[in-house]
Scaffold this motif. Structure first.
Motif, PDB file in Angstrom:
ATOM      1  N   MET A  34      51.195 111.286  -8.191  1.00  0.00           N
ATOM      2  CA  MET A  34      50.408 110.555  -7.211  1.00  0.00           C
ATOM      3  C   MET A  34      50.288 111.403  -5.943  1.00  0.00           C
ATOM      4  O   MET A  34      51.258 112.065  -5.542  1.00  0.00           O
ATOM      5  N   ALA A  35      49.117 111.367  -5.340  1.00  0.00           N
ATOM      6  CA  ALA A  35      48.891 112.219  -4.175  1.00  0.00           C
ATOM      7  C   ALA A  35      48.026 111.530  -3.136  1.00  0.00           C
ATOM      8  O   ALA A  35      47.309 110.567  -3.440  1.00  0.00           O
ATOM      9  N   TRP A  36      48.119 112.036  -1.927  1.00  0.00           N
ATOM     10  CA  TRP A  36      47.229 111.638  -0.840  1.00  0.00           C
ATOM     11  C   TRP A  36      46.449 112.866  -0.389  1.00  0.00           C
ATOM     12  O   TRP A  36      47.026 113.949  -0.204  1.00  0.00           O
ATOM     13  N   PHE A  37      45.162 112.667  -0.209  1.00  0.00           N
ATOM     14  CA  PHE A  37      44.272 113.671   0.360  1.00  0.00           C
ATOM     15  C   PHE A  37      43.594 113.057   1.584  1.00  0.00           C
ATOM     16  O   PHE A  37      43.573 111.836   1.746  1.00  0.00           O
ATOM     17  N   GLU A  88      44.440 115.137  15.416  1.00  0.00           N
ATOM     18  CA  GLU A  88      43.953 115.942  14.294  1.00  0.00           C
ATOM     19  C   GLU A  88      44.283 115.334  12.936  1.00  0.00           C
ATOM     20  O   GLU A  88      43.829 115.832  11.905  1.00  0.00           O
ATOM     21  N   ASP A  89      45.058 114.252  12.912  1.00  0.00           N
ATOM     22  CA  ASP A  89      45.311 113.534  11.651  1.00  0.00           C
ATOM     23  C   ASP A  89      44.178 112.545  11.342  1.00  0.00           C
ATOM     24  O   ASP A  89      44.190 111.936  10.265  1.00  0.00           O
ATOM     25  N   THR A  90      43.249 112.387  12.257  1.00  0.00           N
ATOM     26  CA  THR A  90      42.122 111.482  12.033  1.00  0.00           C
ATOM     27  C   THR A  90      41.333 111.909  10.804  1.00  0.00           C
ATOM     28  O   THR A  90      40.897 113.057  10.694  1.00  0.00           O
ATOM     29  N   ALA A  91      41.170 110.974   9.853  1.00  0.00           N
ATOM     30  CA  ALA A  91      40.496 111.284   8.597  1.00  0.00           C
ATOM     31  C   ALA A  91      40.409 110.030   7.748  1.00  0.00           C
ATOM     32  O   ALA A  91      41.050 109.015   8.044  1.00  0.00           O
ATOM     33  N   VAL A  92      39.630 110.137   6.692  1.00  0.00           N
ATOM     34  CA  VAL A  92      39.690 109.148   5.620  1.00  0.00           C
ATOM     35  C   VAL A  92      40.749 109.621   4.644  1.00  0.00           C
ATOM     36  O   VAL A  92      40.671 110.756   4.135  1.00  0.00           O
ATOM     37  N   TYR A  93      41.722 108.776   4.396  1.00  0.00           N
ATOM     38  CA  TYR A  93      42.832 109.118   3.509  1.00  0.00           C
ATOM     39  C   TYR A  93      42.593 108.459   2.154  1.00  0.00           C
ATOM     40  O   TYR A  93      42.380 107.242   2.073  1.00  0.00           O
ATOM     41  N   SER A  94      42.674 109.270   1.112  1.00  0.00           N
ATOM     42  CA  SER A  94      42.417 108.783  -0.244  1.00  0.00           C
ATOM     43  C   SER A  94      43.615 109.051  -1.139  1.00  0.00           C
ATOM     44  O   SER A  94      44.254 110.096  -1.036  1.00  0.00           O
ATOM     45  N   CYS A  95      43.853 108.105  -2.019  1.00  0.00           N
ATOM     46  CA  CYS A  95      44.921 108.206  -2.999  1.00  0.00           C
ATOM     47  C   CYS A  95      44.354 108.759  -4.298  1.00  0.00           C
ATOM     48  O   CYS A  95      43.216 108.440  -4.665  1.00  0.00           O
TER      49      CYS A  95
END
Length: 125
Positions: A34-37, A88-95
């Motif tokens: 399992m990962a986060w991008f 700089e962590d601002t983003a759409v995070y997807s699993c």
């Protein structure tokens, strides 16, 4: 087929914390990597963290010591605890999930077969 649904995103200030959740359905994920991008505005998708079925974890260098990925196989859920957040962590995070990924590909988004829709994380300065 594995269905992944992320939650927990939001708008926070720099230095705050958030915990993202990725709930899986359709199949049990205990044998999946399992990962986060994440994908920030105007940026390419990048690897953030991954956890193998063995429990071994892997991180993007810039989040080491701030983010922690974990899994609860009983709940079929993966988490990303994010502390000391930066703009700089601002983003759409997807699993993402994959059952047969090899270690050398663990940071490659193209290697994952299953994806969630993403959750927005916005960190203000």
């Amino acid at each position: 087929q594995v269905r992944l649904v992320e939650s927990g995103g939001g708008l926070v200030q720099a230095g705050d914390s958030l915990r993202l959740s990725c709930a899986a359905s359709g199949r049990t994920i205990n044998r999946y990597t399992m990962a986060w991008f994440r994908q920030g505005p105007g940026k390419e998708r990048e690897f953030v963290a991954a956890v193998r079925y063995s429990g071994h974890t892997y991180y993007l260098d810039s989040v080491k010591g701030r983010f922690t990925i974990s899994r609860d196989n009983a709940k079929n859920t993966v988490y990303l605890q994010m502390n000391s957040l930066k703009p700089e962590d601002t983003a759409v995070y997807s699993c993402a999930a994959d059952q047969s990924i090899i270690l050398s590909n663990i940071r490659q988004s193209v290697a994952y077969d299953h994806w969630g829709q993403g959750t927005q994380v916005t960190v203000s300065s």
